[in-house]
Enzyme design. Sequence first.
Site, PDB file in Angstrom:
ATOM      1  N   GLU A  77      -5.349  -8.677   0.665  1.00 44.99           N
ATOM      2  CA  GLU A  77      -6.129  -8.581   1.736  1.00 44.99           C
ATOM      3  C   GLU A  77      -7.643  -8.207   1.243  1.00 44.99           C
ATOM      4  O   GLU A  77      -7.803  -7.691   0.391  1.00 44.99           O
ATOM      5  CB  GLU A  77      -5.690  -7.288   2.488  1.00 44.99           C
ATOM      6  CG  GLU A  77      -4.381  -7.243   3.155  1.00 44.99           C
ATOM      7  CD  GLU A  77      -3.938  -6.012   3.591  1.00 44.99           C
ATOM      8  OE1 GLU A  77      -4.759  -5.246   4.394  1.00 44.99           O
ATOM      9  OE2 GLU A  77      -2.786  -5.658   3.926  1.00 44.99           O
ATOM     10  N   GLU A 115       0.793  -1.239  -0.186  1.00 41.15           N
ATOM     11  CA  GLU A 115      -0.091  -0.010   0.065  1.00 41.15           C
ATOM     12  C   GLU A 115       0.968   1.327  -0.185  1.00 41.15           C
ATOM     13  O   GLU A 115       0.740   2.138   1.077  1.00 41.15           O
ATOM     14  CB  GLU A 115      -0.819   0.027   1.121  1.00 41.15           C
ATOM     15  CG  GLU A 115      -2.042  -1.183   1.219  1.00 41.15           C
ATOM     16  CD  GLU A 115      -3.129  -0.785   2.170  1.00 41.15           C
ATOM     17  OE1 GLU A 115      -3.152  -0.092   3.125  1.00 41.15           O
ATOM     18  OE2 GLU A 115      -4.172  -1.658   1.990  1.00 41.15           O
TER      19      GLU A 115
END
Length: 477
Positions: A377, A168
Site C-alpha cells: 500500500e 498491519e
Amino acid sequence: YEKLDKFRDDFLWGSASAAYQVEGAWDKDGKGESVWDVYTKLPGTTFKNTNGDVAVDHYNRYKEDVALMAEMGLKAYRFSIAWTRIYPDGKSEVNEEGLKFYENLIDELIANDIKPVITLYHWDLPKHLQDLYGGWESREIIHDFNKYCVTLFKRFGDKVKHWVSLNEQNIFMTLGYVTAMHPPAVKDQKRMLQANHIANLANATVIESFKTYVPGGMIGPSFAFGPVYPFSCNPKDVLSAENAEDLNCNWWLDVYCKGKYPAFAFKYYERLGIAPVIEEGDLELLERVKPDFIGINYYQTSTVAFNPLDGVGQSEGINNTGKKGTAKESGLPGVFKNAKNPHLETTNWDWAIDPTGLRVGLRRLTSKYNLPILITENGLGEFDKLEENDVVDDAHRIDYLSAHVKACKEAVSDGVDLLGYCTWSFTDLLSWLNGYQKRYGFVYIDRDENDQKDLRRIKKNSFYWYKNVISSNGEEL
Ligand code: BG6
C-alpha cells in the site's frame, strides 16, 4: 544517480483494497457478522456514523471494477477475503457461496491478465470468535485461522501465487487494544502485547501451512511501516529514535523476519510487567518460519525527540505507530516523544508527505532482513471533487504517487529487491473511521456518507497517469 535502474520486467504494478472497505453485501449469501459490521454501528465510532454495509458495492460490481483495472493495464490486484464469507461463524461450516464469489473474482482477474494478490486477514474478524473466546486473545484462534487459511490455500493455491498473511498487525493491535479506536476498543497494553504474541504465532502457523499447500507461491505479512527519524543530531534524540524504532517497528518486523523480539523493547515491557507470556515451543515456531517477502504499507515517517522521565505520556486517541500517529504532544516518558518534522508538508489528515522516507525505509529493511519487498500500500487520502463533465482533477495524487514511485526506483538502484508497488487504492472506498470523504482511488465513486447515490465509477486524472506509468514500466512518471 545520473541514471536510475529499471524496474524488473515482471514488476507488479498493482493497486489494493480490503473486503470491508469495498464489498458491501454485508449479510449476503450466507456471510456471517464480523466485528466491524457491529462496531461501526455503535454510536460515535466513525465519521458521520458511516459503515460498510454497502461500501462501494464491489460485491455486485466486481466485473465492472475488473474491466476498469484491465483498461488501465494493472498487473496485480491486492484484495482481502472476508473470513466471515468463508466460515460465517469463523470456525464450523464452510460456506460455498462465499468461496464462489472469490473464485469468480479471481477468474475474472486472471482472464484479464491481472495477478490476484490475496490478503488473508484485513481486520474483519468473525464476531462469533470475538464473543466465544476473545478473538486474538485466545490461542484457539491459531487453529481456527489456520483452518480458514488452509481452505483458501487448497481452493485457490493453484491459481494465486502471491499471498499476504496479516494486514498491519501493528495497527489492528494498537488501535484495537491501546487507543481503543478499532474493535474490540480496549485500552490495555498488557492485553495488547499478549494478543499480539498470539497473532505472531498464528501468522507463523499459516505461513508454515502455506509452504505445504502452495508450493512455488510467496507469502508475507503487510506491515504499516513508519521509519523513525531523530528530531536532531543531539545524541539524546538519536537514542530516542532507536527506542521508537525498536518499539514501533522492530517489535513486529524482527519477529516476522528473525523469529525474535528485539532486546530493548522486550526488556522495557518486562520492566513494566507487561511483556507477553511465551510458552514452550513458541520461539521455536517463530524462529523456524520465515516469510518469502516483507509487505509494507507506507504512508509516512515519524519523527521523535528526547522525552525526560517526567515528560509527556500517551494521550487520548494517539498511538505511536508512526503511521496513524499525529505530531501532537505524545510519547512514552523516558523513551521518546513524537515531534513534528519541520522539513515535511502534511496532508489534510496531518500525515507527513515523505517520499525520501520510503527510500530510507526500503534500505533499512533490506540491510536488516535481506528479503524481497512488496509495497502492498501507498497512497494519498484527499477530498477529491467531481467537476462538470465527469472530471476529477487529482493532480495532488499524481504528484504524491509519482514522487513515491521515483523513490522506489532510487531504492531499486540502491540494491533493494522490490517485487512490486500497489497503490492504495483502485476505487475510492470506505476509510474505516473517516467515512467516504477521504478518497484514495484512481476511480471516483459517486457516493457520500449520507447518500449512496448511484455508486457510479468515474475515472480520475490519476487513472490515465498510472496507466502510462504501467505501460512504460515506470520510465514515465
Ligand atoms: C491502512 C489500511 O491502514 O491504510 C487500509 O491497510 C487503510 O485499510 C489505509 O484504509 C488508509 O488509512 P485510512 O485511515 O486513511 O483509511
